[in-house]
Design a protein around this motif. Structure first.
Motif, short mmCIF file in Angstrom:
data_model
loop_
_atom_site.label_atom_id
_atom_site.label_comp_id
_atom_site.label_asym_id
_atom_site.label_seq_id
_atom_site.Cartn_x
_atom_site.Cartn_y
_atom_site.Cartn_z
N PHE A 93 -21.06 -73.12 -15.86
CA PHE A 93 -21.23 -72.72 -14.50
C PHE A 93 -21.34 -72.00 -14.52
CE2 PHE A 93 -18.90 -71.49 -9.84
CZ PHE A 93 -19.52 -72.15 -9.27
N LEU A 94 -21.14 -71.03 -14.68
CA LEU A 94 -21.71 -69.29 -14.30
C LEU A 94 -23.35 -69.06 -14.54
CD1 LEU A 94 -21.43 -65.89 -13.27
CD2 LEU A 94 -21.32 -65.76 -16.44
N ILE A 95 -23.83 -69.91 -15.12
CA ILE A 95 -24.85 -70.08 -16.16
C ILE A 95 -26.00 -70.42 -14.58
CG2 ILE A 95 -26.55 -70.34 -17.26
CD1 ILE A 95 -24.98 -70.35 -19.55
N VAL A 96 -25.10 -71.46 -14.44
CA VAL A 96 -26.67 -72.77 -13.16
C VAL A 96 -26.23 -71.63 -12.18
CG1 VAL A 96 -26.15 -74.42 -11.48
CG2 VAL A 96 -25.67 -74.87 -13.99
N GLU A 97 -25.02 -70.63 -11.16
CA GLU A 97 -24.49 -70.83 -10.17
C GLU A 97 -25.67 -69.03 -10.63
OE1 GLU A 97 -23.20 -71.23 -7.24
OE2 GLU A 97 -23.96 -72.60 -7.86
N LEU A 98 -25.97 -68.52 -11.39
CA LEU A 98 -26.90 -67.62 -11.32
C LEU A 98 -28.39 -67.97 -11.58
CD1 LEU A 98 -26.09 -65.42 -14.72
CD2 LEU A 98 -25.29 -64.79 -12.19
N MET A 99 -28.26 -68.99 -11.84
CA MET A 99 -30.17 -70.32 -11.84
C MET A 99 -30.03 -70.42 -10.25
SD MET A 99 -30.70 -72.69 -14.86
CE MET A 99 -29.33 -73.50 -14.68
N ARG A 100 -29.14 -71.08 -9.65
CA ARG A 100 -29.32 -70.82 -7.92
C ARG A 100 -29.51 -69.79 -7.24
NH1 ARG A 100 -26.57 -74.81 -4.86
NH2 ARG A 100 -25.36 -75.60 -6.50
N GLN A 101 -29.23 -68.25 -7.94
CA GLN A 101 -29.52 -67.27 -7.30
C GLN A 101 -31.00 -66.71 -7.12
OE1 GLN A 101 -26.37 -64.52 -8.28
NE2 GLN A 101 -24.68 -65.76 -7.36
N GLY A 102 -31.28 -67.53 -8.34
CA GLY A 102 -33.18 -67.05 -8.17
C GLY A 102 -33.26 -66.28 -9.89
N LYS A 103 -32.27 -66.47 -10.61
CA LYS A 103 -32.75 -66.14 -12.26
C LYS A 103 -33.16 -67.19 -13.16
CE LYS A 103 -28.88 -62.49 -12.86
NZ LYS A 103 -29.82 -61.62 -13.10
N THR A 104 -34.01 -66.74 -13.56
CA THR A 104 -34.21 -68.52 -14.90
C THR A 104 -33.58 -68.56 -15.69
OG1 THR A 104 -35.50 -66.78 -17.05
CG2 THR A 104 -36.59 -66.84 -14.73
N PRO A 105 -34.03 -69.82 -16.46
CA PRO A 105 -32.82 -70.20 -17.24
C PRO A 105 -32.83 -69.49 -18.72
CG PRO A 105 -34.12 -72.27 -16.80
CD PRO A 105 -34.84 -70.88 -15.26
N GLN A 106 -33.36 -68.76 -18.57
CA GLN A 106 -33.62 -67.38 -19.88
C GLN A 106 -32.07 -66.12 -19.15
OE1 GLN A 106 -34.70 -67.94 -22.58
NE2 GLN A 106 -33.60 -65.62 -23.32
N GLU A 107 -32.98 -66.15 -18.62
CA GLU A 107 -31.95 -64.95 -17.97
C GLU A 107 -30.69 -65.26 -17.38
OE1 GLU A 107 -35.56 -62.37 -15.24
OE2 GLU A 107 -34.21 -64.60 -14.77
N ALA A 108 -30.22 -66.28 -16.79
CA ALA A 108 -29.21 -66.44 -16.87
C ALA A 108 -28.27 -67.03 -18.32
CB ALA A 108 -29.02 -68.14 -15.66
N CYS A 109 -28.22 -67.52 -19.32
CA CYS A 109 -28.54 -67.86 -20.20
C CYS A 109 -27.68 -66.43 -20.55
CB CYS A 109 -28.73 -67.72 -21.09
SG CYS A 109 -29.42 -70.19 -20.98
N GLU A 110 -28.59 -65.43 -20.89
CA GLU A 110 -28.30 -63.86 -20.89
C GLU A 110 -27.49 -63.12 -20.63
OE1 GLU A 110 -32.25 -61.42 -21.29
OE2 GLU A 110 -33.18 -62.71 -22.19
N GLU A 111 -27.52 -63.89 -19.57
CA GLU A 111 -26.24 -62.77 -18.64
C GLU A 111 -24.76 -63.72 -19.24
OE1 GLU A 111 -23.79 -60.40 -16.02
OE2 GLU A 111 -26.35 -60.27 -16.58
N GLY A 112 -25.15 -65.12 -18.72
CA GLY A 112 -23.64 -65.71 -19.40
C GLY A 112 -23.35 -64.64 -20.83
N VAL A 113 -24.36 -64.89 -21.57
CA VAL A 113 -23.28 -63.45 -22.79
C VAL A 113 -22.65 -62.46 -22.78
CG1 VAL A 113 -24.11 -63.75 -25.40
CG2 VAL A 113 -25.13 -65.67 -24.77
#
Length: 331
Positions: free
Chosen positions: A255-275
């Motif tokens: 859920f966190l990663i999808v919300e980060l993408m909603r805020q404009g992050k790329t899938p790669q950036e969102a996965c990195e933040e999730g980790v």
């Protein structure tokens, strides 16, 4: 009982008990408070899955390429691994808990946010299909244990002994020491998570596992938990996880990663933040693996993990690729 019939019969009796504030929080959210990505043009069908499950991604692509929808694609795709007795982390042949019982977890989510899951279910080889039945035929999201098994049998699934001789002998050998130290990328490489976009641009996701080898009886990780092991938002994208599920649950990782993408992050950036969120909670003990993959509405993908060794498959018009994931720890 059909889901639609159940809801129709119960609606009249419950409508007066639901307050306007609850309705607002459940279905009338103020979208002005959310920043959606700019309208993106879909690139066409694509499937992405955790690890090098090339047969599973090929099956999902077969469904997509023939014009099938994303929900069918992810179900049929992960079923390949559920049926593979050589894969000891999913479905038939999965490694048992410390009592010698194979228990399976799975969840599935469609483009409309409908979802279903089964937890700690025994004797049924395709938990992903039972999870879909939960989604489509009941008013519930999750069924667990004996209840999930009973429901599956009532739906026509066959009772199957999931403990293969290979997994049984390994369990007997493990009992000599009973040391619970899962091996990174082997015994905690325990999940296939899959996301797909079909020709209509609609997303769906599935996640299925036999869980950690030699776990305590009754243990459930992130894989069947919507928002942890899997999450799909058809306006934004989807994400799924693999590895030590307890850590993914603590951060509601997908859920966190999808919300980060909603805020404009790329899938790669969102996965990195999730980790990184998980790493922040485990600064003094990173002796485990977590891997995330994600996809957004225009088919951009990403993946990231803690330990080296995680890969993920993509299949699109650009080809069938096994992608090594970047990792926080590099050696």
């Amino acid at each position: 009982m059909q889901r639609r019939t159940f809801l129709k019969n119960s609606a009249a009796g419950t409508a007066g008990l639901v307050s306007s504030s609850v309705l607002a929080s459940c279905g009338e959210t103020d979208k002005s408070s959310t920043t959606l990505p700019e309208k993106m043009e879909n690139i066409g069908p694509i499937v992405i899955c955790t690890w090098d499950f090339n047969n599973a991604s090929a099956k999902a692509w077969e469904v997509l390429k023939s014009g099938g929808n994303s929900l069918d694609a992810v179900e049929k795709g992960v079923m390949v691994e559920e049926a593979d007795v050589e894969n000891q982390t999913v479905g038939l042949g999965g490694r048992p808990d410390r009592d010698g019982k194979v228990t399976l977890d799975a969840c599935i989510m469609d483009k409309d946010g409908n979802c279903g899951a089964v937890l700690c279910m025994q004797n049924i080889a395709h938990p992903i299909s039972v999870a879909r039945k939960v989604m489509e035929e009941t008013p519930h999201v999750m069924l667990a244990g004996k209840g999930a098994e009973q429901f599956a049998l009532e739906q026509g699934f066959k009772k199957t002994n999931l403990l293969t001789e290979k997994s049984k002998q390994e369990w007997i050998e493990w009992k000599k020491t009973s040391q619970y130290k899962p091996i990174i990328n082997i015994e905690n490489h325990d999940t296939i998570g899959m996301l797909a976009i079909d020709q209509n641009g609609d997303l769906a996701g599935a996640c299925t596992t036999s869980g950690m080898a030699y776990k305590l009886a009754g243990r459930v990780g992130d894989s069947p938990i919507i928002g942890a092991g899997l999450f799909v938002d058809n306006e934004v994208g989807g994400a799924t996880a693999t590895g030590v599920g307890e850590e993914v649950v603590r951060t509601v990782g997908s859920f966190l990663i999808v919300e980060l993408m909603r805020q404009g992050k790329t899938p790669q950036e969102a996965c990195e933040e999730g980790v990184k969120r998980i790493i922040e909670k485990n600064k003094n003990k990173l002796d485990f693996q977590i891997g995330f993959i994600a996809i957004n509405k225009k088919g951009e993908t990403g993946g990231y993990c803690i330990q080296p060794g995680f890969t993920y498959r993509t299949y699109s018009n650009e080809g069938h690729l096994n992608n090594p994931s970047d990792s926080y720890i590099t050696s």
